[in-house]
Scaffold this active site. Structure first.
Site, PDB file in Angstrom:
ATOM      1  N   LEU A  16       0.879  -1.168   0.000  1.00 56.71           N
ATOM      2  CA  LEU A  16       0.000   0.000   0.000  1.00 56.71           C
ATOM      3  C   LEU A  16       0.915   1.216   0.000  1.00 56.71           C
ATOM      4  O   LEU A  16       1.994   1.177   0.606  1.00 56.71           O
ATOM      5  CB  LEU A  16      -0.894   0.013   1.243  1.00 56.71           C
ATOM      6  CG  LEU A  16      -1.963  -1.083   1.330  1.00 56.71           C
ATOM      7  CD1 LEU A  16      -2.710  -0.989   2.658  1.00 56.71           C
ATOM      8  CD2 LEU A  16      -2.936  -1.008   0.164  1.00 56.71           C
ATOM      9  N   ASP A  17       0.465   2.295  -0.631  1.00 59.66           N
ATOM     10  CA  ASP A  17       1.267   3.523  -0.619  1.00 59.66           C
ATOM     11  C   ASP A  17       1.424   4.023   0.807  1.00 59.66           C
ATOM     12  O   ASP A  17       0.623   3.688   1.683  1.00 59.66           O
ATOM     13  CB  ASP A  17       0.573   4.623  -1.440  1.00 59.66           C
ATOM     14  CG  ASP A  17       0.481   4.263  -2.907  1.00 59.66           C
ATOM     15  OD1 ASP A  17       1.288   3.440  -3.367  1.00 59.66           O
ATOM     16  OD2 ASP A  17      -0.421   4.807  -3.573  1.00 59.66           O
ATOM     17  N   LYS A  18       2.397   4.893   0.995  1.00 58.01           N
ATOM     18  CA  LYS A  18       2.661   5.443   2.345  1.00 58.01           C
ATOM     19  C   LYS A  18       1.391   6.083   2.930  1.00 58.01           C
ATOM     20  O   LYS A  18       1.102   5.936   4.118  1.00 58.01           O
ATOM     21  CB  LYS A  18       3.793   6.463   2.239  1.00 58.01           C
ATOM     22  CG  LYS A  18       4.257   6.983   3.571  1.00 58.01           C
ATOM     23  CD  LYS A  18       5.424   7.951   3.382  1.00 58.01           C
ATOM     24  CE  LYS A  18       5.748   8.660   4.687  1.00 58.01           C
ATOM     25  NZ  LYS A  18       6.704   9.751   4.514  1.00 58.01           N
TER      26      LYS A  18
END
Ligand code: URA
Length: 231
Positions: free
Chosen positions: A101-103
């Site tokens: 998942l993105d930051k």
């Protein structure tokens, strides 16, 4: 297998510590104190350390409710990583994120040290749909549903058919994708002229993010949950 291998895979103790514990008479096999950690044991033996029974376990499967602000990685020179959030009891298994998942994305993230499980979750060929809740800066439109379905051209790749569901508030949508290319959901939304301002993954295949799991916490997957991915 050797006792020290059995115990180093199933407990936080290193082989050196296990040797020392054995030397101090803290380890028993089938009720007999053993002083050497290189003896052979099997999963059927009853092994105790400091009087506590240890079950053999090599692999670990965790569900995390990922908070924003953490990278889906095991280490980074600059940013905090999801592995930092794990309780110590899981760290010696050396789990890594199965998919990213993105930051700034929140929600369901799986961690494991089992490569086969990672493959079952992340391989695009397995066609496991990942469902996201997204908040957009502009309302989604009916024609966007078709654009998601029809295999969007994102320049460097053509996305597999994806699903877009518009809620009563058209700035809030659900998106389902069967692959996990970099920034995929954000890029698909951008392609229809909307920016994602909040993104949360809520399920992977049939596995839902546990509503009881607070942000930043993990729980182990059940045997049924693991088996559902491996079949
Ligand atoms: N798609 C994105 O754009 N970001 C994520 O974190 C996951 C899917």
């Amino acid at each position: 297998m050797r006792l020290d291998k059995f115990l180093s895979e199933s407990t936080p103790f290193s082989r050196k510590e296990i040797k020392s514990l054995a030397g101090k008479g803290k380890i028993s096999v089938n009720g007999t104190i053993i002083r050497k950690s290189d003896v052979q044991v099997t999963e059927n033996d009853t092994i105790e350390v400091n009087g506590e029974k240890i079950s053999y376990r090599k692999f670990i499967y965790l569900m995390m409710n990922k908070p924003a602000g953490y990278l889906s990685a095991t280490w980074d020179a600059k940013d905090p990583v999801v592995v930092d959030l794990l309780p110590d009891e899981y760290k010696h298994y050396e789990p890594f994120p199965a998919g990213r998942l993105d930051k700034d994305t929140e929600g369901l993230l799986l961690l494991t040290n089992d490569g086969q499980f990672d493959h079952a979750v992340t391989s695009p060929r397995k066609n496991v749909f990942k469902r996201y809740f997204a908040r957009l800066d502009h309302p989604a439109e009916q024609e966007d549903i078709k654009a998601f379905q029809s295999g969007m051209d994102l320049g460097d790749f053509i996305a597999k058919p994806a699903r877009l569901e518009i809620t009563e508030n058209p700035c809030e949508v659900f998106v389902e994708v069967a692959e996990g290319k970099f920034h995929q959901v954000k890029r698909m939304c951008e392609k229809t002229g909307k920016n994602v301002i909040y993104l949360k993954r809520i399920s992977i295949g049939d596995l839902q993010l546990d509503p009881e799991l607070p942000s930043g916490k993990v729980r182990e997957l059940t045997a049924e949950e693991i088996a559902a991915f491996m079949k």
